[in-house]
Design an enzyme around this catalytic site. Sequence first.
Site, PDB file in Angstrom:
ATOM      1  CG  ASP A 266       1.988  -6.143   7.761  1.00 19.53           C
ATOM      2  OD1 ASP A 266       1.541  -5.396   6.872  1.00 19.53           O
ATOM      3  OD2 ASP A 266       1.326  -7.066   8.244  1.00 19.53           O
TER       4      ASP A 266
ATOM      5  CD  GLN B  36      -8.816   6.792   5.476  1.00 21.20           C
ATOM      6  OE1 GLN B  36      -8.632   6.632   6.687  1.00 21.20           O
ATOM      7  NE2 GLN B  36      -9.589   5.969   4.777  1.00 21.20           N
TER       8      GLN B  36
ATOM      9  N   GLY C  95     -12.522  14.405  18.128  1.00 18.60           N
ATOM     10  CA  GLY C  95     -13.525  14.523  19.189  1.00 18.60           C
ATOM     11  C   GLY C  95     -14.676  13.544  19.017  1.00 18.60           C
TER      12      GLY C  95
ATOM     13  NE  ARG D  60      -2.410  -3.873  -1.744  1.00 19.19           N
ATOM     14  CZ  ARG D  60      -2.006  -3.485  -0.540  1.00 19.19           C
ATOM     15  NH1 ARG D  60      -1.109  -4.245   0.105  1.00 19.19           N
ATOM     16  NH2 ARG D  60      -2.427  -2.364   0.014  1.00 19.19           N
TER      17      ARG D  60
ATOM     18  NE  ARG E  50      -8.148  -5.262   3.939  1.00 24.17           N
ATOM     19  CZ  ARG E  50      -7.326  -5.278   2.873  1.00 24.17           C
ATOM     20  NH1 ARG E  50      -6.289  -6.073   2.877  1.00 24.17           N
ATOM     21  NH2 ARG E  50      -7.545  -4.486   1.847  1.00 24.17           N
TER      22      ARG E  50
ATOM     23  CD  GLU F 215      -9.693  -1.028   5.566  1.00 22.94           C
ATOM     24  OE1 GLU F 215     -10.306  -1.349   4.533  1.00 22.94           O
ATOM     25  OE2 GLU F 215      -8.565  -0.542   5.560  1.00 22.94           O
TER      26      GLU F 215
ATOM     27  CG  ASP G 273       0.381  -2.151  10.490  1.00 21.20           C
ATOM     28  OD1 ASP G 273      -0.309  -3.036   9.941  1.00 21.20           O
ATOM     29  OD2 ASP G 273       1.273  -1.509   9.890  1.00 21.20           O
TER      30      ASP G 273
ATOM     31  CB  THR H 100       2.267   1.035   5.959  1.00 19.29           C
ATOM     32  OG1 THR H 100       0.855   0.797   6.057  1.00 19.29           O
ATOM     33  CG2 THR H 100       2.891   0.897   7.343  1.00 19.29           C
TER      34      THR H 100
ATOM     35  CG  ASP I 280      -2.390   0.133   7.611  1.00 23.98           C
ATOM     36  OD1 ASP I 280      -2.404  -1.014   7.135  1.00 23.98           O
ATOM     37  OD2 ASP I 280      -3.129   1.048   7.208  1.00 23.98           O
TER      38      ASP I 280
ATOM     39  N   GLY J 178       0.843  -1.195   0.000  1.00 28.38           N
ATOM     40  CA  GLY J 178       0.000   0.000   0.000  1.00 28.38           C
ATOM     41  C   GLY J 178       0.875   1.242   0.000  1.00 28.38           C
TER      42      GLY J 178
HETATM   43  P1  ADP Z   1       2.102  -3.980   2.689  1.00 29.11           P
HETATM   44  O1  ADP Z   1       3.588  -4.044   2.495  1.00 29.11           O
HETATM   45  O2  ADP Z   1       1.562  -2.592   2.547  1.00 29.11           O
HETATM   46  O3  ADP Z   1       1.665  -4.706   3.940  1.00 29.11           O
HETATM   47  P2  ADP Z   1       1.238  -6.314   1.146  1.00 29.11           P
HETATM   48  O4  ADP Z   1       0.782  -7.065   2.350  1.00 29.11           O
HETATM   49  O5  ADP Z   1       0.434  -6.366  -0.101  1.00 29.11           O
HETATM   50  O6  ADP Z   1       1.425  -4.751   1.452  1.00 29.11           O
HETATM   51  O7  ADP Z   1       2.706  -6.819   0.792  1.00 29.11           O
HETATM   52  C1  ADP Z   1       3.340  -6.208  -0.339  1.00 29.11           C
HETATM   53  C2  ADP Z   1       4.011  -7.281  -1.167  1.00 29.11           C
HETATM   54  O8  ADP Z   1       4.998  -7.959  -0.397  1.00 29.11           O
HETATM   55  C3  ADP Z   1       3.062  -8.387  -1.613  1.00 29.11           C
HETATM   56  O9  ADP Z   1       2.299  -7.987  -2.727  1.00 29.11           O
HETATM   57  C4  ADP Z   1       4.065  -9.488  -1.941  1.00 29.11           C
HETATM   58  O10 ADP Z   1       4.673  -9.216  -3.191  1.00 29.11           O
HETATM   59  C5  ADP Z   1       5.092  -9.310  -0.831  1.00 29.11           C
HETATM   60  N1  ADP Z   1       4.789 -10.205   0.273  1.00 29.11           N
HETATM   61  C6  ADP Z   1       3.906 -10.011   1.263  1.00 29.11           C
HETATM   62  N2  ADP Z   1       3.917 -11.056   2.121  1.00 29.11           N
HETATM   63  C7  ADP Z   1       4.839 -11.942   1.635  1.00 29.11           C
HETATM   64  C8  ADP Z   1       5.321 -13.231   2.035  1.00 29.11           C
HETATM   65  N3  ADP Z   1       4.865 -13.816   3.154  1.00 29.11           N
HETATM   66  N4  ADP Z   1       6.262 -13.848   1.275  1.00 29.11           N
HETATM   67  C9  ADP Z   1       6.741 -13.240   0.165  1.00 29.11           C
HETATM   68  N5  ADP Z   1       6.329 -12.035  -0.279  1.00 29.11           N
HETATM   69  C10 ADP Z   1       5.390 -11.395   0.444  1.00 29.11           C
HETATM   70  O1  F6P Z   2      -1.883  -1.198   4.092  1.00 27.29           O
HETATM   71  C1  F6P Z   2      -2.344   0.073   3.793  1.00 27.29           C
HETATM   72  C2  F6P Z   2      -3.800   0.013   3.396  1.00 27.29           C
HETATM   73  O2  F6P Z   2      -4.221   1.280   2.996  1.00 27.29           O
HETATM   74  C3  F6P Z   2      -4.719  -0.489   4.503  1.00 27.29           C
HETATM   75  O3  F6P Z   2      -5.016   0.512   5.460  1.00 27.29           O
HETATM   76  C4  F6P Z   2      -5.919  -0.898   3.704  1.00 27.29           C
HETATM   77  O4  F6P Z   2      -6.722  -1.836   4.398  1.00 27.29           O
HETATM   78  C5  F6P Z   2      -5.279  -1.525   2.475  1.00 27.29           C
HETATM   79  O5  F6P Z   2      -4.017  -0.896   2.315  1.00 27.29           O
HETATM   80  C6  F6P Z   2      -6.075  -1.334   1.224  1.00 27.29           C
HETATM   81  O6  F6P Z   2      -5.439  -2.131   0.239  1.00 27.29           O
HETATM   82  P1  F6P Z   2      -5.684  -1.872  -1.329  1.00 27.29           P
HETATM   83  O7  F6P Z   2      -5.013  -0.583  -1.668  1.00 27.29           O
HETATM   84  O8  F6P Z   2      -5.026  -3.023  -1.997  1.00 27.29           O
HETATM   85  O9  F6P Z   2      -7.154  -1.800  -1.516  1.00 27.29           O
END
Ligand code: ADP
Ligand code: F6P
Length: 323
Positions: A104, A255, A187, A73, A173, A224, A131, A127, A129, A12
Amino acid sequence: MIKRLGVITSGGDSPGMNAALRAIVRTAIHHNVATFGFLQAYQGLIDNAYVELNSRSVSNIIQRGGTIIRSARCKAFKTPEGQAQAAANLTALEIDALMVIGGDGSLQGATKLAEHWPGQIIGLPGTIDNDLWGTDYTIGYFTALDTALHAIDKIRDTADAIDRVFLIEVMGRMAGFIAEGVGVSGGAEAILVPERPVDVDVLIQDMNQAKQKGKVSFIMIVAEGAYPGGASALAHLLEERSGVECKPCILGHVQRGGSPTALDRILASKLGAFAVEQALLGVSNVMAGIINNELVLTPMEQTWQNKKSLDPYLFKIQKILSQ
Ligand code: ADP
Ligand code: F6P
């Protein structure tokens, strides 16, 4: 000693990713290191799609949301074959170190890449988030807060004008940091997050008590992931159960955009420069972060295996300050 640095912005996208990229490129150039931006995150590593970045490549981007080297992604990178292909491309291009700016999931991907590639890997928390464990703040969080808050302030104008309850859905999420932050700063009368169970009966009781106290508006912030079906489903249930008109408002991807705030630009610039300096010292498989205003390194696995907690004090004072 690294001479060739790769960088991706992954997952994201978030406001401030460009500021981090700018800091990485210009710090690398300061240390005579060449920088290669791989397009669309891990997909670009697999496709060997990259651009060499110089100082002019990152001109006039510190104020821009999104990412000039784009994100994605990438399902293919979740396979060993995709990870091996990415590693082979990095080796063929003689990349010594890779910067991964993402959330993450992206940092989980970085951990997997390390199983296939011997180069240095440093994560930056990119990110909205907020988080990721190992940093107080992630790049994009501050801007997302401000974007959501401006929308909430506008909703409050109409909420004060007409007797309704508003349920404003924010991103997050799996984590309620945005909801927590805008709930207190906006508020709000209620903050619903994935980390805490939602009690519909208590919400209805709070709505009724607010009306009895003469409050003219009632705003709920709903992360969400806090309730199945989000704010729309919860608004429907509450209206059905209470007889009070409940209006959902989904802020969604607004956002994720916008010009990064000063705090996000400062955070991104510090972490980008710090990450390159640490790469030059030979560190790997860590994320650069900031804790108590100190620049720190956290082992990559810990950033996504450990769960960062919300601030209980904010939830305590929110109930008191919104009465
Ligand atoms: P974010 O980094 O915002 O959490 P994603 O969860 O979509 O977004 O992760 C981004 C990209 O990182 C994924 O589209 C994938 O290419 C890679 N990725 C995520 N998790 C794994 C995993 N467990 N093993 C390998 N690649 C991963
Ligand atoms: O990880 C960042 C984020 O914006 C989350 O807050 C949200 O749930 C998710 O990405 C949305 O993912 P996508 O852009 O793939 O709809």
